[in-house]
Design an enzyme around this catalytic site. Sequence first.
Site, PDB file in Angstrom:
ATOM      1  N   ASP A 220       0.866  -1.176   0.000  1.00  0.00           N
ATOM      2  CA  ASP A 220       0.000   0.000   0.000  1.00  0.00           C
ATOM      3  C   ASP A 220       0.904   1.227   0.000  1.00  0.00           C
ATOM      4  O   ASP A 220       1.731   1.399   0.894  1.00  0.00           O
ATOM      5  CB  ASP A 220      -0.888  -0.019   1.255  1.00  0.00           C
ATOM      6  CG  ASP A 220      -2.262   0.559   0.985  1.00  0.00           C
ATOM      7  OD1 ASP A 220      -2.329   1.622   0.351  1.00  0.00           O
ATOM      8  OD2 ASP A 220      -3.262  -0.053   1.416  1.00  0.00           O
TER       9      ASP A 220
ATOM     10  N   ASP B  31      -2.832   4.642  -2.463  1.00  0.00           N
ATOM     11  CA  ASP B  31      -3.864   5.248  -1.631  1.00  0.00           C
ATOM     12  C   ASP B  31      -4.268   6.627  -2.167  1.00  0.00           C
ATOM     13  O   ASP B  31      -3.398   7.452  -2.476  1.00  0.00           O
ATOM     14  CB  ASP B  31      -3.282   5.387  -0.213  1.00  0.00           C
ATOM     15  CG  ASP B  31      -4.324   5.721   0.828  1.00  0.00           C
ATOM     16  OD1 ASP B  31      -5.228   4.901   1.031  1.00  0.00           O
ATOM     17  OD2 ASP B  31      -4.220   6.793   1.457  1.00  0.00           O
TER      18      ASP B  31
ATOM     19  N   GLU C 111      -6.177   4.093  -6.092  1.00  0.00           N
ATOM     20  CA  GLU C 111      -7.497   4.372  -5.512  1.00  0.00           C
ATOM     21  C   GLU C 111      -7.936   5.753  -5.992  1.00  0.00           C
ATOM     22  O   GLU C 111      -7.265   6.749  -5.732  1.00  0.00           O
ATOM     23  CB  GLU C 111      -7.403   4.352  -3.982  1.00  0.00           C
ATOM     24  CG  GLU C 111      -8.763   4.513  -3.312  1.00  0.00           C
ATOM     25  CD  GLU C 111      -8.684   4.884  -1.836  1.00  0.00           C
ATOM     26  OE1 GLU C 111      -9.653   4.639  -1.114  1.00  0.00           O
ATOM     27  OE2 GLU C 111      -7.649   5.438  -1.402  1.00  0.00           O
TER      28      GLU C 111
ATOM     29  N   HIS D 209     -11.369  -2.536   3.016  1.00  0.00           N
ATOM     30  CA  HIS D 209     -11.330  -2.201   4.437  1.00  0.00           C
ATOM     31  C   HIS D 209     -12.071  -0.913   4.793  1.00  0.00           C
ATOM     32  O   HIS D 209     -12.141  -0.554   5.960  1.00  0.00           O
ATOM     33  CB  HIS D 209      -9.869  -2.091   4.882  1.00  0.00           C
ATOM     34  CG  HIS D 209      -9.186  -0.917   4.228  1.00  0.00           C
ATOM     35  ND1 HIS D 209      -8.990  -0.837   2.865  1.00  0.00           N
ATOM     36  CD2 HIS D 209      -8.695   0.228   4.744  1.00  0.00           C
ATOM     37  CE1 HIS D 209      -8.412   0.313   2.587  1.00  0.00           C
ATOM     38  NE2 HIS D 209      -8.213   0.985   3.703  1.00  0.00           N
ATOM     39  N   ASP D 210     -12.547  -0.189   3.775  1.00  0.00           N
ATOM     40  CA  ASP D 210     -13.295   1.047   4.016  1.00  0.00           C
ATOM     41  C   ASP D 210     -14.785   0.862   3.784  1.00  0.00           C
ATOM     42  O   ASP D 210     -15.561   1.802   3.980  1.00  0.00           O
ATOM     43  CB  ASP D 210     -12.823   2.156   3.058  1.00  0.00           C
ATOM     44  CG  ASP D 210     -11.377   2.564   3.281  1.00  0.00           C
ATOM     45  OD1 ASP D 210     -10.913   2.505   4.433  1.00  0.00           O
ATOM     46  OD2 ASP D 210     -10.718   2.940   2.289  1.00  0.00           O
TER      47      ASP D 210
HETATM   48  C1  GLC Z   1      -7.803   5.584   1.711  1.00  0.00           C
HETATM   49  C2  GLC Z   1      -7.720   4.370   2.589  1.00  0.00           C
HETATM   50  C3  GLC Z   1      -8.371   4.673   3.897  1.00  0.00           C
HETATM   51  C4  GLC Z   1      -7.596   5.798   4.538  1.00  0.00           C
HETATM   52  C5  GLC Z   1      -7.508   7.006   3.613  1.00  0.00           C
HETATM   53  C6  GLC Z   1      -6.453   7.946   4.085  1.00  0.00           C
HETATM   54  O1  GLC Z   1      -9.104   5.902   1.377  1.00  0.00           O
HETATM   55  O2  GLC Z   1      -8.280   3.274   1.942  1.00  0.00           O
HETATM   56  O3  GLC Z   1      -8.431   3.563   4.750  1.00  0.00           O
HETATM   57  O4  GLC Z   1      -8.207   6.183   5.733  1.00  0.00           O
HETATM   58  O5  GLC Z   1      -7.154   6.656   2.305  1.00  0.00           O
HETATM   59  O6  GLC Z   1      -5.187   7.370   3.933  1.00  0.00           O
END
Ligand code: GLC
Length: 555
Positions: free
Chosen positions: A112, A214, A256, A330-331
């Site tokens: 990640d 991320d 992402e 995980h979100d």
């Molecule tokens: C992304 C991650 C999340 C995190 C955010 C800030 O959306 O998936 O879990 O809190 O970024 O890093």
Amino acid sequence: MSISPASSHAGIVTRDMAWWQSAIGYQIYPASFADSNDDGIGDIPGIIGKLDYLAELGIGFIWLSPVYASPMVDNGYDISDYRAINPIFGTMADMDRLIAEARARKIGIVMDLVVNHTSDQHPWFRAARSDRHSPYRDYYIWRDQPPAKGTPADIEASFGGSAWSLDPQSGEYYFHLFAPQQPDLNWANPALRAEVHAMMNWWLDKGVAGFRMDVIDLIGKQPEAGIVADGPELHHYLREMHEATLTGRDAVTVGEAWSATPTNAPLYSAPERQEVSMVFQFGHVTQFWDEKLGKWKPKSIDWPRLKATFAAWQQALHGKGWNSLFWGNHDLPRAVSRYGDEGEYRVTSAKALATILHLMEGTPYIYQGEEIGMTNAGFTSIEQYRDVETINFHRIQLAQGVAEADFLAGARANSRDNARTPMQWSAAPHAGFTRGQPWIAVNENFLRLNVELDRADTDGVFQHYRRLIALRRENALIRHGDFRLLLADHPCLIIFERRLGAECLLVVVNMSRQETAIPTMGVPSVQGRDLLTGKQVSIKAGAKLKPYAAFALRC
Ligand code: GLC
Ligand code: CA
């Protein structure tokens, strides 16, 4: 240095351009996967102990949520050292062993990459705040006043409150799109970009198979202009990054990108643009959020809308880029709880969802526990939650007048902690996850829902995922066929065709608790063997589909 798992499946003719186009990703949230030393927190040796399980499932790579040094304000998405392992997760020697042991099973490790921001405990930020003239000052984003209300720079942080916080040490305000302990990096600074590239190369040289990036669509932000996602320099930074780190390596990258649309997604993943392999896009998620209260007031799933979203993505990227396919992470809430039925039809609906997802074009991702149909946490009080976002919004929304019961109902549906309860391995205490006290409660349903039980059931969820994964590996049609949605407006039947040359696959799924008849128009009559169960089926007008029935047959 990176591995090519797919190329090792000898004897299978592929027209794949890259190994990750036939591989399946599996996301591990380390704190909740497997605890080897009984401190209640999952760790890297715990993951190593489960590699045979993942190899049996048939995955090609693991997306490992952050295991770097971190004060854990956002469970590791606040990194204080990109080249060190958080001792709660293990050591660098454990990490090296994970990479090697995974590779021995033809599984790549995808790290990640959290470079939109660091932790406020990162040495760069410590140096930046302690001295306004430090070269690190400009690694972050500063202004001397908080922005006036309503001006472009007056931006709200994702976890609530203003995105500008006062740094009392230097007397200025710094920018953070997430928690105040997650200061945003200034990507306009070339020295910062070079540091990130060097760090990526360091990990790639260690043998990792790639990166999940991320919130990567935020790195081109221009806060003073009110620009957060999809900034004008974003694609320039991504191409530069690719050139500095990925060129000549056989790595997979997935960005992402909450802001991605079918229109701009090809900008990221078109092969000739050399940015990333694919993005995670979220249209299928956010379209069912409330306009005002967001995820905390979810709408119910509307299948015609959802189908249209999938079809748009399939068409937009076919031959032009590459899709990622996912229900959860995980979100997000658990797939079966959000889109299926976590009660009576848990197993069948989990399998039906997998069938839909895994038979589209793209790289499918499985979030840990999805392969046994794990469900939402079922928490009923705010004390049970650990997630910074949930705890912040509980405070914020209650202050805004939202009733506690309403907020808790929203959190029960959509809090990030729904996906973060420990992996349910067995009926042993704490679901076999730990012999200590888990950092977050185990779901109460673990006695009847766990890996040991589900994996032993030939009609269970795990075996279904195994078959889907094998099918993708064996069929170029599944990997590369084009996609055509049938019965777009039907409220609960999800029917689509995939075609490659003379080959054709028909996927028929009933996403409803009701027996549903196939309408007289709009679906071809097809008889044959269901590729997933081997059973003979007949798809024709009037044929009745049981609740959550799912078939895939050649047409
Ligand atoms: C992304 C991650 C999340 C995190 C955010 C800030 O959306 O998936 O879990 O809190 O970024 O890093
Ligand atoms: Ca542990």
